[in-house]
Design a protein around this motif. Structure first.
Motif: not given
Lengths: 41, 632
Positions: B247, B251, B265, B269, B286, B421, B424, B448
């Protein structure tokens, strides 16, 4: 809404959920503390 | 204390390896610490993968690991040197006065935040030296690695459900076991937890400010769910770490448009999916976020369709390549790359529809109604939904989800990162609602929650009327969590500090299973193969063993066993020589409050076991809770 009123309402909101959370949390942990069990797993 | 030396070696080599990989990808960081936060998990994962391959080839020896580490050290000596220079110069250049001025240290709220931010991790560091004893840890997280090490090979364990899942973090723990012992495995888990804490701090520093960074970090690490799990050899916190880094990277990509962050990322993942099956849920979400970002960029003509498609394809391919070794391992051992899922298509070994239904029930006791969905935030805050199966009674995360998060919509300043966020969080919790009632399985939502809380609290503290009261409430929360920390961990401090022997500690935690395991190790022949009945904690046993659990294995198929005579024949066929029965252990179903269930040890199976023990076994050991019997 006036800033003061908004602030008071937000504070009451926070306090309400604090009471809710800690009421049930203390209810859960108190029996363990009373039995002097270092609680949890 | 040798574990500390091994830990230092592993951390230095992992960070150096990670830095080299990131340099090769061409990613630049805002600071050395930010770079280290990404480097450590990357380097440690690379070492874990190396040992996985060595294990699959039959070279799982400490000497092989030492050679790999030595070769890495030689290849990375410049990076290691640079890393040590950075660390020592940071220590040398640290000025207490500058630190005090920068953070406005005085007798104030933020000073207490900083003290607690140092205290929680410090206490957890000492507790990491407590020998491993928690259920899941000694049932499979470390037990699996111990079996592989004993065989000098990554072997197929048909009766251990979790051994055939992607298990990257368990493989890291195996590295710790191979090099030293379970304490080193704990320390590796702890180190990743600290890197997680640092990553939240650096994220908030990059996107918000120092004070939000301090608040969010402390809120996060003081959650009981986090500080209890992050210094044991569980995998949940470490999974959440990989997901958070993914995440984080997305971002940064969204702001900088540097594709290398997108690749990073994707890597994390992939590492998340490789750690736990639920990581796939996080990765999918994501990826959906990435697609939204790309659609926005295409609509604003910042890129064309082809580039957007290429980037989303690159994300999927990179994540897939990272996960592929686990899919191949599972396929090689079971015949199903995603075992036990989709087994009706792949027809993998030792699994069927009945077992899958049982696992689904175990993972999700919740009735998927609108009422249960709407009460989710209340249940996360109060855990009152446990009687409905809407949430499990596990470690909690305080009142923030309802007390603080909703107030974001009433504070003046909104932020794009916080908005994303919330999106998510909404998707994570919604998907989790349909998959599981166990809150730990959505642990990647927790950072988060901490960051949003830090942001909102920072805005609320600007309001004079709220400021003092809110600070008092927060200090109450941190103080309560600190008390909980001490109470929950008090029993482990003596062993952790070396004031109690490991043997004495294990006789209490986990207790009877340890004593029974010691008996087995001292009295049973080397060739003994023990059936673990109504227990799965084989970590302390130095003999071969098989789980008897009707739910989590189909190696022993209870649907074919109608009597104690059938059971005896089946156990003899499998080469079982002894049986260990834990008469005092039960998996309690919170909905019905009974020991047994219709999908685990049914009353019929338990009665059959009693007849079997009487007719076909001889008792060798009985400590009141646990029997060890020899098959005739």
């Amino acid at each position: 809404m006036r800033k003061k009123t908004k602030a008071v309402l937000m504070l009451l909101w926070i306090i309400f959920f604090y009471i809710a959370h800690y009421y049930f949390a203390i209810k859960k942990y108190l029996p363990m503390v009373r039995n002097y069990i270092p609680f949890f797993w | 204390m040798i574990e500390l030396a091994y830990l230092a070696l592993l951390l230095v080599i992992s960070i150096a390896l990670g830095r080299r990989i990131l340099k090769y990808i061409g990613i630049g960081f805002n600071s050395s610490l930010e770079g280290m936060v990404f480097s450590l998990p990357l380097g440690l994962s690379a070492i874990a993968y190396a040992m996985l391959f060595a294990g699959l080839l039959g070279y799982l020896y400490k000497s092989v690991l030492v050679i790999i580490l030595a070769l890495l050290y030689i290849a990375l000596w410049k990076d290691v040197g640079e890393l040590l220079r950075i660390i020592f110069s940071s220590i040398r250049n640290f000025s207490f006065n500058k630190f005090v001025r920068k953070h406005d240290i005085a007798l104030n709220f933020y000073s207490i935040v900083i003290i607690l931010l140092l205290l929680f991790p410090l206490m957890n560091f000492f507790l990491s030296f407590s020998p491993p004893w928690h259920f899941d840890v000694i049932a499979y997280h470390l037990a699996m690695g111990k079996i592989y090490i004993a065989a000098h090979k990554v072997v197929y364990i048909p009766y251990m459900l979790f051994s055939n899942f992607p298990s990257l973090i368990d493989t890291m723990y195996m590295v710790g076991l191979l090099l030293s012992n379970g304490i080193l495995a704990n320390l590796l888990g702890y180190s990743l937890g600290i890197a997680f804490l640092a990553s939240i701090y650096k994220f908030c520093q990059r996107f918000f400010n120092e004070r939000i960074a301090l608040l969010s970090s402390l809120i996060f690490y003081s959650f009981p769910l986090i500080f209890m799990l992050s210094r044991t050899s569980h995998i949940d916190v470490q999974l959440a770490f990989f997901v958070f880094l993914s995440v984080y990277a997305i971002c940064v990509y969204s702001k900088s448009k540097d594709s290398k962050w997108l690749f990073l990322s994707a890597i994390f993942s992939g590492l998340g999916i490789s750690s736990k099956v639920f990581g796939a849920v996080a990765a999918a979400v994501i990826f959906a976020l990435l697609v939204l970002i790309l659609i926005r960029d295409v609509s604003k003509k910042r890129m064309d369709y082809k580039s957007a498609f290429a980037k989303s394809a690159a994300f999927c391919i990179i994540a897939f390549v990272i996960v592929m070794p686990w899919l191949l391992k599972s396929y090689f051992f079971t015949g199903n790359p995603v075992w036990p899922e989709l087994n009706e298509i792949f027809h993998g070994k030792y699994w069927d529809e009945k077992h899958q239904q049982g696992i689904n029930v175990m993972h999700n006791l919740r009735k998927p109604s609108l009422c249960n969905y709407l009460r989710l935030p209340w249940d996360i805050v109060t855990q009152q939904g446990k009687r409905l199966g809407n949430i499990d009674e596990d470690l909690e995360i305080g009142p923030f989800v309802l007390a603080i998060l909703p107030l974001y919509f009433f504070v003046g300043k909104k932020d794009r990162v916080i908005n994303s966020f919330f999106m998510l969080l909404f998707v994570y919790l919604t998907v989790w609602f349909f998959l599981s009632h166990i809150f730990r399985y959505v642990i990647y939502a927790v950072p988060l929650i901490a960051i949003i809380s830090g942001y909102v609290i920072h805005e609320l503290l600007k309001i004079n009327l709220l400021s003092r009261a809110l600070k008092l409430l927060l200090l109450f929360t941190f103080g309560f969590n600190l008390l909980f920390f001490i109470g929950a961990n008090a029993k482990e401090f003596p062993a952790a500090l070396g004031l109690e022997s490991e043997d004495n500690f294990h006789s209490k935690y986990p207790g009877p299973i340890y004593d029974a395991s010691k008996f087995a190790n001292s009295n049973l022949p080397e060739s003994a193969k023990i059936l673990l009945f109504r227990d799965t904690r084989g970590y302390f046993i130095d003999r071969g063993y098989v789980w008897a659990d009707p739910l989590t294995q189909a190696y022993i198929d209870y649907s074919n066993i109608k009597s104690e005579d059938d059971y005896y024949k089946e156990l003899k066929r499998l080469g079982i020589t002894h049986i260990l029965v834990n008469n005092n252990f039960g998996w309690r179903n919170p909905l019905h409050d009974v020991i047994t269930s219709d999908y685990r040890y049914t009353p019929e199976i338990l009665e059959m076991k009693d007849r079997f023990l009487e007719k076909y076994t001889r008792n060798l050991y009985n400590n009141g809770d646990i029997l060890v019997n020899e098959l005739k």
